[in-house]
Motif scaffolding. Structure first.
Motif, mmCIF file in Angstrom:
data_model
loop_
_atom_site.group_PDB
_atom_site.id
_atom_site.type_symbol
_atom_site.label_atom_id
_atom_site.label_comp_id
_atom_site.label_asym_id
_atom_site.label_seq_id
_atom_site.Cartn_x
_atom_site.Cartn_y
_atom_site.Cartn_z
ATOM 1 N N ASN A 126 32.282 -50.303 8.045
ATOM 2 C CA ASN A 126 31.184 -50.637 8.943
ATOM 3 C C ASN A 126 31.223 -49.831 10.225
ATOM 4 O O ASN A 126 30.168 -49.453 10.758
ATOM 5 N N ILE B 295 28.081 -59.562 7.444
ATOM 6 C CA ILE B 295 29.265 -58.999 6.790
ATOM 7 C C ILE B 295 30.342 -60.065 6.628
ATOM 8 O O ILE B 295 31.152 -60.010 5.693
ATOM 9 N N GLN C 117 26.881 -52.573 13.481
ATOM 10 C CA GLN C 117 28.104 -52.319 12.744
ATOM 11 C C GLN C 117 29.360 -52.680 13.531
ATOM 12 O O GLN C 117 30.387 -53.010 12.943
ATOM 13 N N SER D 266 29.619 -56.030 12.608
ATOM 14 C CA SER D 266 30.125 -56.109 11.240
ATOM 15 C C SER D 266 31.640 -55.951 11.207
ATOM 16 O O SER D 266 32.335 -56.604 10.429
#
Length: 414
Positions: free
Chosen positions: A57, A241, A359, A362
């Motif tokens: 990620n 995630i 991300q 994540s």
């Protein structure tokens, strides 16, 4: 009918982008089904595996703006084809893993690189470039919807292969599916031959279009609406995630049938079709920023309601349906907002800047969830943190969207 007729010349491009996204995201979202057998077989901890997902990620997030800038310089096709090849290579390396290094390089670095070049930011940038502004939000919703179908095939296929032939066979099956991304990326690369359409309204369009990458990034990061959206996107990544990585392990710990996790991931993919279509349509009619906040609020309430009681097969599938409906609907809303605010030329890169925040979230959801489980022996603290931060992000996003004057760059029409 005239608007729909305008899509016919670019229909192969849209189909290619959708298939590329569908396969790549379906494979990535289904890796969690291999956590238990893989970690037991090669002697690593759950936190070791989730470190690889966290690296994936981070690589995806930090390389996404780079991939978006390379699209401007090289075109969509070379970037997307390279990304498709990297996905297959990463899965092949993972299938032969004997320790943590191979897991981190395969499931982490290579797949993260692939997703930066071929996943949602790039696929939606392809769609935004080749369709008229009046159809943009709905078309991006369709691409996101088709992009969610891959998990309907990948999760059950991986589970069946892993149960019958071992986890390595399941990942080799994933690698075979990843090879199908190559022709899809090539066809989607036809967007390079389509002239960039007008983005519609957007106060920063002239500066972002005529300056370089650094100038476009400065404009984006100096726009309050974009900064708030980017910060809330962090929590989005953390929640999603956490589920795709840890839900299979959570269900195993609770003594549920191992096939239930694959079924839940499949249900998420199926209901994501409906959610993506709805939010793509809704984004063309209502305030995209407020809709994003609504998604974050509803997701957080669903997470709290599910994890507060012991799971059952029925509650897990209902939860998966609700989360699936709220899953990738953020994609067309974020991409559409970026196009309205900044135009199309640098859309992939500016969307990538927002996605970097996603991300980072994540990373926290994957690795932090694993660390919390290893330290405390449960996921209680992890899911409570996800609920609290999600409620905060939703309230702030909605409050900012509805509580400020709307300028021409933030018009609600698509």
């Amino acid at each position: 009918m005239s608007k729909l007729a305008a899509l016919r010349p670019v229909l192969p491009i849209l189909i290619g982008a959708s298939l590329m996204l569908s396969i790549g995201m379906g494979l990535r979202q289904s890796l969690g089904i291999f956590v238990q057998p893989l970690t037991r077989d090669i002697g690593i901890s759950i936190a070791d595996f989730t470190l690889a997902i966290a690296v994936q990620n981070l690589a995806w997030g930090f390389l996404q703006p780079v991939a978006g800038a390379l699209v401007v310089r090289l075109g969509f096709r070379p970037v997307m084809v390279f990304g498709a090849a990297a996905h297959a290579a990463g899965l092949l390396l993972l299938a032969g893993a004997q320790g943590q290094v191979s897991v981190v390089l395969g499931a982490g670095l290579l797949i993260g690189l692939s997703l930066a070049c071929s996943a949602i930011a790039i696929a939606l940038a392809v769609g935004a470039q080749v369709v008229p502004a009046a159809l943009r939000s709905a078309t991006l919703g369709v691409i996101s919807a088709v992009g969610s179908l891959g998990s309907l095939l990948a999760a059950p296929l991986g589970q069946i292969l892993a149960e019958d032939h071992g986890w390595r066979a399941g990942i080799l099956g994933f690698a075979a599916l990843a090879m199908l991304m190559l022709p899809a990326a090539w066809v989607a690369g036809g967007a390079d031959r389509v002239p960039v359409r007008e983005a519609g309204r957007g106060e920063a369009i002239p500066a972002a279009a005529s300056g370089g990458a650094a100038a476009a990034a400065r404009i984006a990061l100096g726009t309050p609406a974009f900064v708030v959206m980017t910060a809330a996107y962090f929590v989005c990544g953390m929640q999603l995630i956490f589920l795709t990585t840890h839900l299979p392990s959570y269900l195993t710990i609770c003594g549920m049938d191992p096939m239930l996790s694959a079924e839940a991931l499949g249900v998420i993919g199926g209901f994501n079709v409906l959610g993506s279509l709805f939010f793509g349509w809704a984004g063309g009619r209502w305030n995209k920023q407020a809709l994003l906040g609504l998604i974050y609020l509803l997701r957080s309430l669903a997470l709290g309601a599910y994890f507060a009681w012991p799971p059952s097969a029925a509650s897990t599938l209902v939860f998966a349906a609700v989360m699936g409906f709220l899953w990738l609907g953020v994609g067309p809303l974020v991409a559409g907002s970026v196009a309205e605010m900044f135009g199309l030329r640098w859309q992939a890169m500016i969307s990538g800047i927002a996605f970097m925040s996603h991300q980072l979230g994540s990373f926290l959801g994957a690795y932090g969830g694993g660390l919390i489980f290893d330290a405390l022996g449960s996921y209680d603290l992890a899911w409570r943190a996800g609920v609290g931060l999600g409620l905060l992000a939703g309230v702030v996003q909605i409050g900012f969207a509805l509580g400020r004057p709307r300028g021409p760059s933030l018009a609600t029409a698509g």
